[in-house]
Design a protein around this motif. Structure first.
Motif, short mmCIF file in Angstrom:
data_model
loop_
_atom_site.label_atom_id
_atom_site.label_comp_id
_atom_site.label_asym_id
_atom_site.label_seq_id
_atom_site.Cartn_x
_atom_site.Cartn_y
_atom_site.Cartn_z
N HIS A 1 -41.48 -64.46 70.65
CA HIS A 1 -40.69 -65.65 70.99
C HIS A 1 -40.14 -65.63 72.42
CE1 HIS A 1 -37.11 -63.25 70.22
NE2 HIS A 1 -36.37 -64.24 70.64
N LYS A 2 -40.18 -64.46 73.06
CA LYS A 2 -39.74 -64.38 74.46
C LYS A 2 -40.92 -64.37 75.44
CE LYS A 2 -35.43 -62.01 73.44
NZ LYS A 2 -34.64 -60.79 73.66
N GLY A 3 -42.13 -64.58 74.92
CA GLY A 3 -43.30 -64.65 75.79
C GLY A 3 -43.77 -63.31 76.33
N ARG A 4 -43.40 -62.21 75.68
CA ARG A 4 -43.77 -60.87 76.16
C ARG A 4 -45.14 -60.43 75.70
NH1 ARG A 4 -38.31 -58.17 74.02
NH2 ARG A 4 -39.13 -59.24 72.22
N GLY A 5 -45.69 -61.12 74.69
CA GLY A 5 -47.00 -60.74 74.19
C GLY A 5 -47.59 -61.82 73.31
N THR A 6 -48.94 -61.86 73.25
CA THR A 6 -49.65 -62.84 72.42
C THR A 6 -50.93 -62.23 71.87
OG1 THR A 6 -50.89 -63.70 74.31
CG2 THR A 6 -48.85 -64.85 73.75
N ILE A 7 -51.44 -62.86 70.82
CA ILE A 7 -52.76 -62.56 70.28
C ILE A 7 -53.30 -63.83 69.65
CG2 ILE A 7 -51.93 -61.76 68.03
CD1 ILE A 7 -54.22 -59.63 68.14
N ARG A 8 -54.62 -64.01 69.69
CA ARG A 8 -55.26 -65.15 69.05
C ARG A 8 -56.02 -64.67 67.82
NH1 ARG A 8 -56.93 -65.52 74.23
NH2 ARG A 8 -59.10 -65.33 73.63
N VAL A 9 -56.00 -65.50 66.78
CA VAL A 9 -56.67 -65.19 65.52
C VAL A 9 -57.57 -66.37 65.17
CG1 VAL A 9 -56.33 -64.66 63.07
CG2 VAL A 9 -54.63 -63.89 64.75
N LEU B 1 -61.28 -62.20 59.68
CA LEU B 1 -60.45 -62.68 60.79
C LEU B 1 -60.99 -62.08 62.07
CD1 LEU B 1 -56.72 -62.35 59.68
CD2 LEU B 1 -58.08 -64.42 59.87
N TYR B 2 -61.08 -62.88 63.10
CA TYR B 2 -61.51 -62.42 64.42
C TYR B 2 -60.26 -62.41 65.31
CZ TYR B 2 -66.17 -63.16 62.65
OH TYR B 2 -67.32 -63.09 61.90
N LEU B 3 -59.96 -61.27 65.90
CA LEU B 3 -58.81 -61.12 66.78
C LEU B 3 -59.28 -61.11 68.22
CD1 LEU B 3 -56.96 -58.23 64.87
CD2 LEU B 3 -56.88 -60.69 64.45
N ALA B 4 -58.53 -61.76 69.10
CA ALA B 4 -58.93 -61.84 70.51
C ALA B 4 -57.69 -62.01 71.38
CB ALA B 4 -59.88 -63.02 70.73
N GLY B 5 -57.84 -61.65 72.64
CA GLY B 5 -56.85 -61.96 73.64
C GLY B 5 -55.50 -61.29 73.47
N LEU B 6 -55.48 -60.06 72.97
CA LEU B 6 -54.20 -59.36 72.87
C LEU B 6 -53.64 -59.16 74.27
CD1 LEU B 6 -52.05 -57.83 71.23
CD2 LEU B 6 -53.44 -55.78 71.55
N TYR B 7 -52.40 -59.58 74.46
CA TYR B 7 -51.74 -59.44 75.75
C TYR B 7 -50.32 -58.95 75.52
CZ TYR B 7 -48.85 -60.68 79.72
OH TYR B 7 -47.94 -60.63 80.73
N ALA C 1 -50.96 -60.38 62.95
CA ALA C 1 -52.26 -61.03 62.76
C ALA C 1 -52.88 -60.59 61.44
CB ALA C 1 -53.19 -60.69 63.92
N GLU C 2 -52.74 -59.33 61.09
CA GLU C 2 -53.31 -58.81 59.84
C GLU C 2 -52.64 -59.42 58.62
OE1 GLU C 2 -53.11 -54.55 60.08
OE2 GLU C 2 -54.76 -54.44 61.52
N LEU D 1 -62.83 -57.37 66.12
CA LEU D 1 -62.43 -57.61 67.51
C LEU D 1 -63.44 -56.94 68.43
CD1 LEU D 1 -61.12 -54.69 68.55
CD2 LEU D 1 -59.25 -55.47 67.10
N ALA D 2 -63.41 -57.31 69.69
CA ALA D 2 -64.34 -56.75 70.68
C ALA D 2 -63.56 -56.08 71.80
CB ALA D 2 -65.23 -57.84 71.26
N VAL D 3 -64.10 -54.96 72.28
CA VAL D 3 -63.55 -54.30 73.46
C VAL D 3 -64.68 -54.10 74.46
CG1 VAL D 3 -61.69 -53.13 72.20
CG2 VAL D 3 -63.88 -51.98 72.47
#
Length: 125
Positions: A31-39, A49-55, A73-74, A83-85
């Motif tokens: 909620h403070k914009g310190r991290g995100t992930i897309r599912v 579930l496909y996980l992407a864009g962990l930041y 996300a899980e 997910l892909a690396v």
């Protein structure tokens, strides 16, 4: 568009989801914009579930925020998470410690060094 909040002991996450013609996509953000992930969940494979864009922002690394974003996300309850690396980097090692293993999954858009990883979940509600 669906919005919900998820809190654990340390972080509060905003989940923003959208149904599409191919499935659904969810953005999870601290909620403070310190991290995100897309599912992503696709209609033709609803148990994955496909996980992407962990930041995670530089100032908030090594504080367990990335792990908590993955855990959030899980929460969506699929039997398999993918997910892909890019290559066997520290990120590959980090996901391995979280229980992810290499899989033979491939995408038409893969770069040569892409490694797909999966985590199988049992007794998912």
């Amino acid at each position: 568009m669906l919005k919900s909040y998820f809190m654990n002991r340390k972080y509060e996450f905003l989940h923003i989801g959208e149904k599409t013609s191919w499935g659904e996509q969810i953005l999870i953000s601290d909620h403070k914009g310190r991290g995100t992930i897309r599912v992503y969940r696709y209609n033709d494979d609803p148990n994955t579930l496909y996980l992407a864009g962990l930041y995670v922002s530089n100032n908030d690394r090594n504080k367990n925020l990335g792990v908590e974003l993955i855990n959030s996300a899980e929460f969506y309850g699929s039997n398999k998470l993918i997910l892909a690396v890019k290559g066997k980097t520290w990120l590959y090692d980090w996901y391995t410690r979280l229980g992810y293993k290499e899989t033979d999954y491939k995408s038409d858009e893969d770069e040569p060094e892409t490694i797909w990883m999966e985590k199988l979940k049992h007794n998912v509600i």
